[in-house]
Design an enzyme around this catalytic site. Sequence first.
Site, PDB file in Angstrom:
ATOM      1  CG  PHE A 119      -1.960   1.062   1.166  1.00 39.24           C
ATOM      2  CD1 PHE A 119      -3.107   0.898   0.405  1.00 39.24           C
ATOM      3  CD2 PHE A 119      -1.776   2.261   1.832  1.00 39.24           C
ATOM      4  CE1 PHE A 119      -4.062   1.903   0.329  1.00 39.24           C
ATOM      5  CE2 PHE A 119      -2.727   3.274   1.758  1.00 39.24           C
ATOM      6  CZ  PHE A 119      -3.871   3.087   1.002  1.00 39.24           C
ATOM      7  CG  ASP A 175      -0.741  -2.004   6.694  1.00 37.64           C
ATOM      8  OD1 ASP A 175      -1.837  -2.216   7.251  1.00 37.64           O
ATOM      9  OD2 ASP A 175      -0.521  -1.020   5.963  1.00 37.64           O
ATOM     10  CE1 TYR A 221      -9.480   3.553   6.600  1.00 37.92           C
ATOM     11  CE2 TYR A 221      -8.538   4.894   8.343  1.00 37.92           C
ATOM     12  CZ  TYR A 221      -8.434   4.307   7.096  1.00 37.92           C
ATOM     13  OH  TYR A 221      -7.290   4.469   6.371  1.00 37.92           O
ATOM     14  CE  LYS A 222      -8.023   0.135   5.201  1.00 38.40           C
ATOM     15  NZ  LYS A 222      -8.563   0.620   3.927  1.00 38.40           N
ATOM     16  NE  ARG A 227     -10.823  -2.201  -2.165  1.00 39.37           N
ATOM     17  CZ  ARG A 227     -10.151  -1.515  -1.249  1.00 39.37           C
ATOM     18  NH1 ARG A 227      -8.872  -1.738  -1.065  1.00 39.37           N
ATOM     19  NH2 ARG A 227     -10.735  -0.597  -0.524  1.00 39.37           N
TER      20      ARG A 227
HETATM   21  C1  LIG Z   1      -2.986  -1.481   3.671  1.00 41.77           C
HETATM   22  C2  LIG Z   1      -3.257  -0.081   4.122  1.00 41.77           C
HETATM   23  N1  LIG Z   1      -2.382   0.544   4.916  1.00 41.77           N
HETATM   24  C3  LIG Z   1      -2.574   1.813   5.323  1.00 41.77           C
HETATM   25  C4  LIG Z   1      -3.686   2.519   4.920  1.00 41.77           C
HETATM   26  C5  LIG Z   1      -3.846   3.975   5.287  1.00 41.77           C
HETATM   27  O1  LIG Z   1      -4.070   4.185   6.603  1.00 41.77           O
HETATM   28  P1  LIG Z   1      -4.237   5.660   7.229  1.00 41.77           P
HETATM   29  O2  LIG Z   1      -5.059   6.455   6.276  1.00 41.77           O
HETATM   30  O3  LIG Z   1      -4.903   5.403   8.535  1.00 41.77           O
HETATM   31  O4  LIG Z   1      -2.891   6.234   7.403  1.00 41.77           O
HETATM   32  C6  LIG Z   1      -4.641   1.904   4.115  1.00 41.77           C
HETATM   33  C7  LIG Z   1      -5.846   2.637   3.696  1.00 41.77           C
HETATM   34  O5  LIG Z   1      -6.653   2.207   2.936  1.00 41.77           O
HETATM   35  C8  LIG Z   1      -4.411   0.574   3.699  1.00 41.77           C
HETATM   36  O6  LIG Z   1      -5.278  -0.044   2.887  1.00 41.77           O
END
Ligand SMILES: Cc1ncc(COP(=O)(O)O)c(C=O)c1O
Length: 413
Positions: free
Chosen positions: A141, A211, A236-237, A385
Amino acid sequence: MTTLQAQTVPAHIHALDAHDPLRHKREEFVLPEGAIYLDGNSLGAMPRRVPARLSHVASQEWGQQLIRSWTAQTRDDPAEAAQDWMALPDRVAAKVARLIGAGPHEVAVGDSTSVNTFKALAAALSLAGERRVILTDADNFPTDLYMAQGLGTLTGDLELRRVPAADVAANLTSDVGVLLLTEVDYRTGRRLDMAALSEQARAQGILTVWDLAHSAGAFAVDLNGCRADFAVGCGYKFLNGGPGAPAFLFVAERHHAAAPVVLSGWMGHADPFEMARDYAPAPGARRFVVGTPQVLSLSALDTALDVFADVDLRDVREKSLSLGRTFMALMEPLLSRFPLTLVTPTAEVERGSQVSYRHPQAREVMAHLIAAGIIGDFRTPDILRFGLTPLYHSHADVWHAVQGIGAVLEARA
Ligand SMILES: Cc1ncc(COP(=O)(O)O)c(C=O)c1O
């Protein structure tokens, strides 16, 4: 979508729902009318009990109690003291810990996943000593890659080594200090073998930063079982904490003494209101809390996590796999009629809780799907997705969604 939902669901789909031990959980969520929401891996649906909590926080804790809500100093009753805002990050951390196979003292809640990734990487690299290579999945990501790059700008001596996910194991060499991976790929939904990779990394003296953005709440994570070193993830997911909900950071207990706190804010101090001139870390992972707790969003997340209180995560995983299996099987006939390619692994151990397809016009197709009430996500360059959330999806939802996807693709053709 209303017409789609009026279609008769086949008996074998109904049968799957009839045997679903989680089917009562759907009532605990607010779901949009006339739509099938397949994006809980981006923003989880709102648990029904959250608005009342937010209203209480606003009207009573903030409105009436004001500053007295912060600390136990004004309370005689220990039960009330536990409700104090100051204790909120720890209370939420304990709820998250249960879902990720961690001890409550190993989890800090606050900030964003991005910021927590920075904290974890900085601590891990410090423990890695002379080894200045961060090994990662080239398709990780973006924020994970960006935060590693930012840390490299600060230290001036890092190499961010990016390899395809399939080549990670072969690249666990003795010059690598930290392995930074996302367990479930945000595009394809492919799940890595966290236990095996953590073990292989450890054998080479490499620290792991996982992560768990697409893992926590979607299935049981066993960080300590895998002997993971650090982990981060979103509130939030699949944890349904609401837009911009605070994230979490896991630091294995064995690192608490040696892992430096680079973002050493006063709320991670052992006694913030001592107002000491020098930083002294709070016990456990609480030291990784930086500034004033985000009370409104922490309160929402705190209440949202209660949805999991009576849930067996093995049921969540079983249902997630069943929803994915059903989705893929129902989509199968569409693959020969439209330019769709399944990119999610069919092997169950390699799946997270989403199913994704490539389509050359994925962006437009997703816009049409959303207009038709099938709310998934487009991800560059060509990914459709669909997130599956076992707590509020039924197999009937999946069936309706696939009917709708077929209708939209047919109309475009
Ligand atoms: C795998 C992954 N890591 C990190 C994040 C981003 O996290 P944040 O916006 O809380 O920094 C996301 C957001 O969709 C994600 O999918």
